[in-house]
Design an enzyme around this catalytic site. Structure first.
Site, mmCIF file in Angstrom:
data_model
loop_
_atom_site.group_PDB
_atom_site.id
_atom_site.type_symbol
_atom_site.label_atom_id
_atom_site.label_comp_id
_atom_site.label_asym_id
_atom_site.label_seq_id
_atom_site.Cartn_x
_atom_site.Cartn_y
_atom_site.Cartn_z
ATOM 1 C CG HIS A 148 38.508 62.510 66.890
ATOM 2 N ND1 HIS A 148 39.480 61.594 67.243
ATOM 3 C CD2 HIS A 148 37.568 61.822 66.181
ATOM 4 C CE1 HIS A 148 39.141 60.402 66.778
ATOM 5 N NE2 HIS A 148 37.991 60.516 66.127
ATOM 6 C CB CYS A 149 38.938 64.679 61.428
ATOM 7 S SG CYS A 149 38.099 64.654 59.819
ATOM 8 N N PRO A 150 36.256 62.523 62.288
ATOM 9 C CG PRO A 150 33.952 62.744 62.106
ATOM 10 C CD PRO A 150 35.159 63.471 62.580
#
Length: 305
Positions: A156-158
């Site tokens: 998951h990449c913010p």
């Protein structure tokens, strides 16, 4: 639902109904393709906005501080067009990554009715995610931020406010590549600009005063160096994972593959689609404007428009 051996699980995971994006018989892949995915996560939205602001800042400094004041018309034109094209491609890739369903497993489809529709053979067992109450295909992982199980979830990449998974990994790779390219371009332009300003003793170097010009360019150099380092490493990591047919989660957990790994070139074609062509580096490929005009159902942490 209990775990089983790898071959049993693969048999069930590739069941036609289980591979569909929705367990609702009335829905189709065309309907799902019209949905726009968006995660309502505060941290992710702030990071995504910051990404855009930093790219806009870099474009402002390059265009108005370095190129427009230059007396060399062709130098300004060529570099201006190149930098702005790369910026548009980078931001478009960012949008496609953020607004594309990464491969979410239908939520709450682990119902008795759906299990009956699967027509499982005696002894066949499948995985069930207790967090989102969904049937969990092989290589899927649950994301606590998206609150969904994601097929081939890498991480998951913010910065893109989304998971990187089966359906949007291509756009994420393009995003890291184009950000790395514009960062390198900005650093090269800063080097030429500093040399030109020092040589000309800061006279007619920029429309801004020398102190303001220096401050703006120093911030751009720091931004360019940090972004270049981060995105270049991420780009290399993603290409390595694709060629090895292994996600970052699987690598960190040292999971032994229970699936048949693709050859390196087959892995690239599966992510980017088809034979090598310019479409591989085109973030607009496959985009349909009607995706933004049709309204779908709301539900969970994402919505559709």
């Amino acid at each position: 639902t209990m775990q089983s051996s790898g071959h049993r699980f693969r048999d069930v995971e590739h069941h036609p109904l289980l591979d569909n994006d929705s367990y609702d018989p009335s829905s189709s892949e065309a309907d799902m393709a019209q949905r726009v995915w968006f995660i309502r996560d505060g941290c992710g939205m702030v990071c995504a906005i910051m990404t855009w602001l930093l790219v806009v800042y870099a474009d402002f400094v390059v265009t108005f501080v370095m190129l427009l004041p230059s007396k060399d018309f062709w130098y300004s034109l060529i570099n201006g067009v190149l930098f702005n094209c790369l910026a548009v491609l980078a931001l478009s890739s960012h949008l496609r990554t953020m607004l594309t369903d990464p491969g979410a497993v239908p939520k709450g489809n682990a119902t008795k009715e759906y299990m009956d529709n699967l027509q499982l053979k005696p002894g066949e067992v499948i995985y069930k995610c207790p967090k989102c109450c969904s049937i969990k295909p092989e290589r899927a992982h649950h994301c606590s931020i998206c609150k969904r199980c994601i097929r081939k979830m890498d991480h998951h990449c913010p910065w893109v406010n989304n998971c990187v998974g089966e359906k949007n990994q291509r756009f994420f790779v393009l995003f890291t590549m184009y950000i790395a390219l514009i960062s390198a371009h900005a650093l090269v332009l800063c080097g030429f600009q500093f040399f030109s300003c020092v040589k000309g003793q800061w006279t007619e170097c920029s429309d801004f005063s020398p102190p303001v010009t220096v401050i703006l360019m120093i911030f751009l150099c720091l931004e360019g160096f940090l972004f270049l380092t981060f995105t270049a490493v991420m780009f290399g990591t993603q290409i390595h994972s694709i060629c090895n047919d292994e996600t970052e989660i699987e690598r960190l957990k040292s999971e032994k593959p229970t699936w048949e790994r693709r050859l390196r070139w087959e892995g690239m074609k599966s992510v980017f689609g088809g034979q090598p062509s310019l479409l591989w580096i085109n973030p607009f490929a496959g985009f349909r404007i009607r995706q933004l005009l049709l309204r779908g159902k709301k539900g969970g942490p994402e919505f559709s428009v």
